[in-house]
Design a protein around this motif. Structure first.
Motif, PDB file in Angstrom:
ATOM      1  N   SER A  58      -1.812   2.055  -3.410  1.00 17.55           N
ATOM      2  CA  SER A  58      -1.260   1.039  -2.297  1.00 17.55           C
ATOM      3  C   SER A  58      -0.302   1.885  -1.377  1.00 17.55           C
ATOM      4  CB  SER A  58      -1.265  -0.225  -2.616  1.00 17.55           C
ATOM      5  OG  SER A  58      -0.814  -1.064  -1.562  1.00 17.55           O
ATOM      6  N   ALA A  80       1.206  -5.908   0.816  1.00 21.48           N
ATOM      7  CA  ALA A  80      -0.188  -6.120   0.864  1.00 21.48           C
ATOM      8  C   ALA A  80      -1.087  -6.149  -0.210  1.00 21.48           C
ATOM      9  CB  ALA A  80      -0.564  -5.011   1.961  1.00 21.48           C
ATOM     10  N   LEU A 104      -7.627  -0.339  -0.121  1.00 21.34           N
ATOM     11  CA  LEU A 104      -7.664  -1.353   0.953  1.00 21.34           C
ATOM     12  C   LEU A 104      -6.317  -1.637   1.628  1.00 21.34           C
ATOM     13  CD1 LEU A 104     -10.778  -3.230   0.336  1.00 21.34           C
ATOM     14  CD2 LEU A 104     -10.578  -1.347   1.741  1.00 21.34           C
ATOM     15  N   SER A 105      -5.574  -2.193   0.575  1.00 22.66           N
ATOM     16  CA  SER A 105      -4.043  -2.677   1.140  1.00 22.66           C
ATOM     17  C   SER A 105      -3.298  -1.199   1.578  1.00 22.66           C
ATOM     18  CB  SER A 105      -3.394  -3.088  -0.046  1.00 22.66           C
ATOM     19  OG  SER A 105      -4.024  -4.234  -0.594  1.00 22.66           O
ATOM     20  N   GLU A 108      -4.562  -0.482   5.157  1.00 23.19           N
ATOM     21  CA  GLU A 108      -4.081  -1.693   6.086  1.00 23.19           C
ATOM     22  C   GLU A 108      -2.771  -1.326   6.312  1.00 23.19           C
ATOM     23  OE1 GLU A 108      -3.818  -6.387   6.351  1.00 23.19           O
ATOM     24  OE2 GLU A 108      -4.216  -5.362   4.424  1.00 23.19           O
ATOM     25  N   LEU A 112      -0.964  -0.593  10.193  1.00 21.25           N
ATOM     26  CA  LEU A 112      -0.032  -1.574  10.715  1.00 21.25           C
ATOM     27  C   LEU A 112       1.267  -0.823  10.675  1.00 21.25           C
ATOM     28  CD1 LEU A 112      -1.325  -4.579   8.851  1.00 21.25           C
ATOM     29  CD2 LEU A 112      -1.443  -4.021  11.400  1.00 21.25           C
TER      30      LEU A 112
END
Length: 136
Positions: A58, A80, A104-105, A108, A112
């Motif tokens: 992550s 996240a 995925l975190s 994302e 962002l």
């Protein structure tokens, strides 16, 4: 905006950062094993990398995807991941996405960060603007 291939390529390149840590962790685990040097501390040091692999992915992916490779993106990735895993446990304690949750975190958080790292807030909230806004 680039093509889908360019987007996948940037994700693939950001995966190289956390993957680069794995050989060192594997060497530590092997060298500390009872049939080699028999040093439990070294084995545990290598094992800690594998135990926290999702969090490492992550942070690494978020930092790799950030336009300026800023640490705020990595912090956002870690937050996240922690929020996602806690939310999943609240839904069902048996849910465990493992490394997929970290990937995925990280994606994302990196995306962002690129979008909101230069956001301006009203003056009384100015401290929380810019790069500090993304982890929040």
């Amino acid at each position: 905006m680039g093509t889908w291939f360019e987007k996948l390529q940037s994700i693939g390149m950001s995966l190289m950062l956390p993957i680069a840590v794995l050989p060192a962790a594997a060497l530590l685990m092997r060298l500390g094993a009872p049939d080699v040097l028999d040093i439990p501390f070294i084995t545990k040091a290598g094992g800690s990398i594998f135990d926290n692999l999702a969090l490492i992915f992550s942070i690494g992916i978020a930092t790799g995807l950030a336009k300026d490779s800023n640490g705020a993106a990595g912090l956002a990735g870690a937050i996240a991941y922690l929020v996602l895993t806690s939310g999943l446990k609240a839904i069902d304690p048996a849910l465990d996405m493992s490394v997929l949750a970290g990937i995925l975190s990280g994606i994302e958080a990196g995306l962002l960060y690129n979008r909101f790292h230069s956001i301006r807030l009203p003056e009384f909230l100015g401290f929380f603007g810019g790069r500090r806004f993304v982890p929040i």
